[in-house]
Scaffold this motif. Structure first.
Motif, PDB file in Angstrom:
ATOM      1  N   LEU A  98     -22.912  17.574  30.760  1.00 42.20           N
ATOM      2  CA  LEU A  98     -23.812  17.350  29.625  1.00 42.20           C
ATOM      3  C   LEU A  98     -24.219  18.650  28.957  1.00 42.20           C
ATOM      4  CD1 LEU A  98     -26.088  14.523  31.090  1.00 42.20           C
ATOM      5  CD2 LEU A  98     -24.112  14.310  29.568  1.00 42.20           C
ATOM      6  N   SER A  99     -23.613  19.761  29.367  1.00 46.98           N
ATOM      7  CA  SER A  99     -23.844  21.032  28.689  1.00 46.98           C
ATOM      8  C   SER A  99     -22.556  21.443  27.997  1.00 46.98           C
ATOM      9  CB  SER A  99     -24.275  22.103  29.699  1.00 46.98           C
ATOM     10  OG  SER A  99     -23.290  22.271  30.694  1.00 46.98           O
ATOM     11  N   ASP A 100     -22.666  22.343  27.056  1.00 47.50           N
ATOM     12  CA  ASP A 100     -21.506  22.722  26.238  1.00 47.50           C
ATOM     13  C   ASP A 100     -20.743  23.850  26.919  1.00 47.50           C
ATOM     14  OD1 ASP A 100     -19.721  22.755  24.198  1.00 47.50           O
ATOM     15  OD2 ASP A 100     -21.041  23.696  22.728  1.00 47.50           O
ATOM     16  N   LYS A 111     -29.257  14.847  23.621  1.00 47.16           N
ATOM     17  CA  LYS A 111     -29.834  13.504  23.586  1.00 47.16           C
ATOM     18  C   LYS A 111     -28.786  12.443  23.259  1.00 47.16           C
ATOM     19  CE  LYS A 111     -34.574  14.842  22.390  1.00 47.16           C
ATOM     20  NZ  LYS A 111     -35.685  14.711  21.405  1.00 47.16           N
ATOM     21  N   ARG A 112     -27.735  12.858  22.573  1.00 51.20           N
ATOM     22  CA  ARG A 112     -26.679  11.907  22.213  1.00 51.20           C
ATOM     23  C   ARG A 112     -25.421  12.116  23.050  1.00 51.20           C
ATOM     24  NH1 ARG A 112     -25.629  12.213  16.014  1.00 51.20           N
ATOM     25  NH2 ARG A 112     -26.239  14.406  16.245  1.00 51.20           N
ATOM     26  N   SER A 113     -25.565  12.761  24.181  1.00 51.74           N
ATOM     27  CA  SER A 113     -24.452  12.980  25.097  1.00 51.74           C
ATOM     28  C   SER A 113     -24.800  12.342  26.440  1.00 51.74           C
ATOM     29  CB  SER A 113     -24.180  14.480  25.266  1.00 51.74           C
ATOM     30  OG  SER A 113     -23.876  15.075  24.008  1.00 51.74           O
ATOM     31  N   MET A 129     -19.613  13.405  24.328  1.00 52.05           N
ATOM     32  CA  MET A 129     -20.212  14.641  23.825  1.00 52.05           C
ATOM     33  C   MET A 129     -20.375  14.504  22.313  1.00 52.05           C
ATOM     34  SD  MET A 129     -18.130  17.478  26.093  1.00 52.05           S
ATOM     35  CE  MET A 129     -19.463  18.677  26.065  1.00 52.05           C
ATOM     36  N   THR A 130     -21.571  14.707  21.845  1.00 54.74           N
ATOM     37  CA  THR A 130     -21.863  14.583  20.424  1.00 54.74           C
ATOM     38  C   THR A 130     -22.365  15.921  19.894  1.00 54.74           C
ATOM     39  OG1 THR A 130     -22.344  12.221  20.529  1.00 54.74           O
ATOM     40  CG2 THR A 130     -23.302  13.446  18.701  1.00 54.74           C
ATOM     41  N   TYR A 131     -21.719  16.392  18.845  1.00 51.46           N
ATOM     42  CA  TYR A 131     -22.023  17.701  18.272  1.00 51.46           C
ATOM     43  C   TYR A 131     -22.611  17.550  16.875  1.00 51.46           C
ATOM     44  CZ  TYR A 131     -18.999  19.586  21.949  1.00 51.46           C
ATOM     45  OH  TYR A 131     -18.441  19.927  23.149  1.00 51.46           O
ATOM     46  N   ASN A 132     -23.538  18.406  16.548  1.00 53.70           N
ATOM     47  CA  ASN A 132     -24.029  18.529  15.178  1.00 53.70           C
ATOM     48  C   ASN A 132     -23.095  19.478  14.436  1.00 53.70           C
ATOM     49  OD1 ASN A 132     -26.504  16.926  15.326  1.00 53.70           O
ATOM     50  ND2 ASN A 132     -27.219  18.521  16.729  1.00 53.70           N
ATOM     51  N   ALA A 133     -22.555  19.002  13.315  1.00 49.20           N
ATOM     52  CA  ALA A 133     -21.568  19.782  12.572  1.00 49.20           C
ATOM     53  C   ALA A 133     -21.804  19.623  11.076  1.00 49.20           C
ATOM     54  CB  ALA A 133     -20.158  19.340  12.930  1.00 49.20           C
ATOM     55  N   THR A 134     -21.692  20.711  10.350  1.00 53.99           N
ATOM     56  CA  THR A 134     -21.901  20.667   8.897  1.00 53.99           C
ATOM     57  C   THR A 134     -20.719  20.040   8.175  1.00 53.99           C
ATOM     58  OG1 THR A 134     -23.238  22.662   9.052  1.00 53.99           O
ATOM     59  CG2 THR A 134     -22.379  22.098   6.866  1.00 53.99           C
ATOM     60  N   ASP A 135     -19.502  20.250   8.698  1.00 54.13           N
ATOM     61  CA  ASP A 135     -18.302  19.787   8.004  1.00 54.13           C
ATOM     62  C   ASP A 135     -17.374  19.066   8.985  1.00 54.13           C
ATOM     63  OD1 ASP A 135     -16.483  19.400   6.016  1.00 54.13           O
ATOM     64  OD2 ASP A 135     -15.683  21.443   6.028  1.00 54.13           O
ATOM     65  N   PRO A 136     -17.785  17.894   9.490  1.00 56.18           N
ATOM     66  CA  PRO A 136     -16.955  17.186  10.479  1.00 56.18           C
ATOM     67  C   PRO A 136     -15.661  16.680   9.839  1.00 56.18           C
ATOM     68  CG  PRO A 136     -18.786  15.807   9.778  1.00 56.18           C
ATOM     69  CD  PRO A 136     -19.023  17.156   9.173  1.00 56.18           C
ATOM     70  N   ILE A 173     -19.894  15.012  15.152  1.00 56.71           N
ATOM     71  CA  ILE A 173     -18.598  14.802  15.806  1.00 56.71           C
ATOM     72  C   ILE A 173     -18.874  14.252  17.194  1.00 56.71           C
ATOM     73  CG2 ILE A 173     -16.488  15.855  16.689  1.00 56.71           C
ATOM     74  CD1 ILE A 173     -16.862  18.094  14.634  1.00 56.71           C
ATOM     75  N   SER A 174     -18.361  13.070  17.478  1.00 55.78           N
ATOM     76  CA  SER A 174     -18.494  12.482  18.812  1.00 55.78           C
ATOM     77  C   SER A 174     -17.111  12.291  19.414  1.00 55.78           C
ATOM     78  CB  SER A 174     -19.219  11.133  18.750  1.00 55.78           C
ATOM     79  OG  SER A 174     -20.582  11.302  18.451  1.00 55.78           O
ATOM     80  N   MET A 175     -17.024  12.546  20.704  1.00 54.12           N
ATOM     81  CA  MET A 175     -15.778  12.303  21.430  1.00 54.12           C
ATOM     82  C   MET A 175     -16.107  11.954  22.861  1.00 54.12           C
ATOM     83  SD  MET A 175     -14.339  16.180  22.018  1.00 54.12           S
ATOM     84  CE  MET A 175     -14.497  16.590  20.301  1.00 54.12           C
TER      85      MET A 175
END
Length: 813
Positions: A179-181, A204-206, A224-231, A240-242
């Protein structure tokens, strides 16, 4: 006074005793603790009780480790006897965001593989990533230095929470690892993070969705859910979720005996630097990557009988594979049985359907115990055959071959374009199912070859005479190239009237040779070095036979080209061009469907130009080309041999007459008027300019200079080639013939490329600068005198512009 004091003391003592007696009676207390010395408090243990963590609410799965889920927390119970043991951690994307990776990643794509070890340090458990790049035998003193200078990184550290009931295992909370990057486990590379402007992982979304333990491996699924400006997709979400899959696989306690690599037989490899070698240097050891195949009956095997392996290679078909294609996929896998029989094994490779949920509810294609052929719903037009191997020995542990759905389209299109002139069944968008199935079968065979350890062998197509590919008896027996691992997809040499020829590739004699070399069991060899003599003897037995040569493909060897067919690229391209000249005027008819638009025609026409560009590119390689035949010092002959002068001149003649002359046969009005308002001039010009730039590459010209210096009049010289090119490209000027728009574009590209060569050569000036300057002056003279022969029109303006352009180039130098 003394007497009175004694009386008072006795009275006080009696009062005290009475008082304590009343208190004890009242509270029913235990006898008093002696107060003469204060009691020391017990030291609190840093560990919890096992039962306080693994409660009755815990869900436990037993296998390699016990894994526990308690509420939202997950635990590994690691046995002490598995500490400091080599394990392979394979990270894959099991569910992927649309568009991630530009279309060449999919559900199942591997993102990392690494050997790991769990170890205890005081009250912590450390997870290390272990490298086997630099090695030395443990018994040697230098191993101390190797260890000190190659300190393995710690991926994560965990506090020991508790010990199990019999103190044979430790309990750690593992949740944070997933749950960590952690870059070592992530599905996003650094390039992707930059491209998609990833800011951070949103904890929170992972979450962890599955954790299962099997006898030899542990499988984890975590979102794993990432906050991204240009997904890459769903841009408004900024997300971006995967779902990631982490497979931790117990490696064999005793590594497989490795086999030393020999560059004369193509194999994927692992590389180690052995500091314990007797060589007077750090000795690079390269081992091939292969599955561990050992005979069930070694005595029968030694007698030359076919024997089943102890553990065969098994591929499971993805449940998502359409039913009609499954027989072809099975054939593509099991076609390799014949090659393994050459190595003494029967039933060495087997295809199976994946079990149903009812048959095995825990079966998963991401499970590291299973090798699969994945069918991916994707617009990508490709197929790949990756594998996972033990870096200690090169043993392939498992692999996942991937077929992308839209690859069907690629093969349908190429089938029409490359064989349609002579093959009636290819003249349709609805290719017969049996023929598409045969193509898919051969693609799967090719990718299985990769997964068995074999890279591309682009020299295999050159082993067959070009004209033999027009023979039905030859092609049906030997195929189109000596191996399925070449990129000889279709027989574009066969001409109309060549009945019964084979159109699609198949396995060949090199495949049996390579599998025997890599997989034959050598029982009396106790080390990789012990095998070397016999492996070398197998290569020497085939020396001089082009069928058994290996070449991975390069820019200078015309006998080792991708997508080429036959041993004469110029002749093969002449045959290919003759076929394309039949296909082009029929393309509109072959792609027409009532009520449909012209999208298919536009796609096929663009690919038609691409096919012709490849044919022409095969010829370009002959100019300044050098044959490469890999040898060792005990073999006669040289490795590098320049292409003959006659062959280079023939290639140049072909380029001038059939490539750099305007290809009117491509300018089909029925096609162009229905697919675009304009663009033909630019499209043809782009093709010709790319081929011209390839012909005038600096490294090619350098080889021509060196060839002349070494071989004198036997060489096709740089100045002769440049002169032949100029006479061809500017032939209209001296006779005042029309110079069409295509030719004018090519002439401008010629001048610009020559100028670019002078820039590339200016730091270390060579004969290239002198020869190019002379060519520019000759072209300038042609343009200056030639412009006066034309009336005022675009041709005259073009020639004047060329004159001015060259003048500015030479003046600025």
């Amino acid at each position: 006074m003394k007497h009175i004091s004694k009386i008072l003391c006795l009275l006080l003592l009696g009062l005290t005793t009475v008082s304590y007696g009343q208190k004890k009676s009242k509270k029913n207390a235990a006898p008093p603790v002696q107060q003469t010395q204060a009691a020391k408090p017990e030291k609190k243990s840093p560990f919890k009780k096992y039962s306080d963590i693994v409660t009755s609410d815990a869900v436990t799965d037993e296998g390699l480790f016990k894994v526990h889920s308690v509420g939202e927390k997950f635990y590994y119970e690691i046995p002490f006897d598995l500490l400091n043991t080599d394990m392979l951690l394979v990270s894959r994307i099991s569910k992927i965001a649309a568009g991630l990776g530009g279309g060449y990643m999919n559900a199942g794509s591997k993102t990392n593989e690494q050997v790991i070890r769990w170890s205890r340090v005081n009250n912590d458990i450390h997870l290390r990533s272990i490298s086997f790049t630099n090695v030395a035998n443990d018994s040697l003193p230098i191993q101390l230095s190797v260890s000190a200078n190659n300190y393995d990184p710690i991926l994560a550290a965990f506090s020991i929470e508790a010990f199990n009931q019999d103190s044979t295992a430790v309990l750690i909370e593992i949740s944070d690892l997933f749950l960590s990057d952690n870059p070592a486990l992530s599905g996003l590379s650094e390039n992707m993070r930059r491209e998609y402007k990833v800011r951070n992982l949103d904890r929170k979304r992972s979450f962890i969705s599955r954790m299962a333990s099997f006898p030899e491996n542990i499988e984890v699924r975590h979102d794993m859910t990432y906050n991204a400006t240009d997904p890459p997709s769903n841009s408004r979400t900024g997300t971006i979720s995967m779902e990631m899959s982490q497979s931790m696989y117990l490696l064999p306690e005793v590594p497989m005996q490795p086999r030393l690599y020999d560059q004369r037989v193509g194999w994927f490899t692992i590389r180690q630097i052995d500091y314990g070698s007797e060589a007077l240097k750090s000795d690079v050891k390269t081992y091939i990557r292969r599955w561990r195949l050992e005979p069930k009956d070694p005595e029968a095997y030694a007698r030359g009988e076919l024997v089943e392996p102890v553990k065969p290679i098994v591929y499971y078909l993805d449940p998502a594979t359409p039913a009609k294609w499954r027989p072809y996929f099975r054939q593509g896998i099991e076609d390799w049985q014949q090659a393994f029989e050459a190595a003494g094994f029967k039933n060495a490779i087997i295809a199976k359907d994946a079990p149903t949920k009812e048959e095995d509810p825990d079966w998963s294609p991401e499970d590291a115990r299973y090798s699969t052929v994945r069918y991916v719903a994707s617009t990508t037009r490709n197929a790949v055959g990756p594998s996972v191997s033990d870096p200690r020995s090169g043993e392939i542990i498992e692999s996942d071959i991937i077929w992308y759905h839209n690859h069907l389209r690629s093969y349908r299109n190429r089938y029409m374009l490359e064989t349609g002139a002579a093959n009636p069944s290819a003249r349709t968008l609805d290719t017969p199912e049996e023929e598409i199935g045969e193509m898919m079968r051969r693609v799967i065979s090719h990718e299985v070859g990769h997964a068995l350890g074999l890279p591309h062998n682009m020299k295999a197509s050159y082993s067959y005479p070009t004209d033999s590919l027009r023979s039905a008896t030859f092609t049906q027996k030997w195929g189109l190239a000596a191996t399925i691992m070449d990129y000889t997809r279709y027989n574009y040499v066969a001409q109309p009237g060549d009945e019964g020829v084979r159109w699609v590739r198949m396995l060949g004699p090199y495949d049996e040779y390579a599998i025997n070399w890599g997989y034959r069991y050598i029982p009396n060899a106790n080390s990789a070095e012990d095998e070397k003599a016999i492996l070398n003897s197998w290569i020497r037995e085939k020396a001089g036979d082009p069928v058994y040569l290996f070449g991975g493909g390069n820019s200078y060897d015309p006998s080792s080209q991708t997508e080429s067919v036959g041993d004469d690229p110029v002749k093969a391209s002449r045959y290919g061009l003759a076929n394309l000249k039949i296909v082009a005027p029929n393309l509109a008819k072959w792609t027409a469907k009532p009520g449909e638009n012209y999208a298919d025609l536009a796609e096929l026409y663009g690919e038609l130009i691409g096919v012709w560009t490849r044919f022409a590119g095969h010829v370009v390689t002959n100019v300044g080309g050098v044959y490469e035949e890999l040898k060792t010092t005990d073999q006669p002959g040289v490795i590098y041999t320049p292409i003959s002068k006659a062959s280079q001149m023939d290639a140049m003649k072909f380029l001038v007459e059939d490539v750099f002359t305007t290809p009117d046969w491509l300018l089909q009005k029925e096609i162009l008027d229905n697919i675009e308002p304009s663009g033909a001039v630019e499209g043809i010009g782009s093709m010709q300019s790319r081929l011209l730039a390839s012909l005038l590459r600096k490294d090619r010209l350098d080889r021509m200079i060196e060839n002349e210096a070494m071989n004198g009049s036997e060489a096709y010289t740089l100045t002769a080639m440049l002169s032949d090119l100029r006479k061809g490209l500017w032939s209209e000027v001296s006779s005042s013939r029309n110079i069409d728009a295509f030719r004018r574009n090519l002439q401008r590209a010629h001048v610009e490329r020559l100028a670019e060569l002078m820039k590339q050569d200016e730091r270390n000036r060579s004969d290239i600068s002198a020869a190019v300057r002379a060519e520019l002056k000759s072209i300038q003279s042609l343009a200056k005198t030639g412009s006066s022969r034309y009336a005022p029109c675009i041709i005259q303006y073009h020639l004047r512009d060329i004159d001015a352009l060259i003048e500015s180039m030479l003046s600025a130098e």
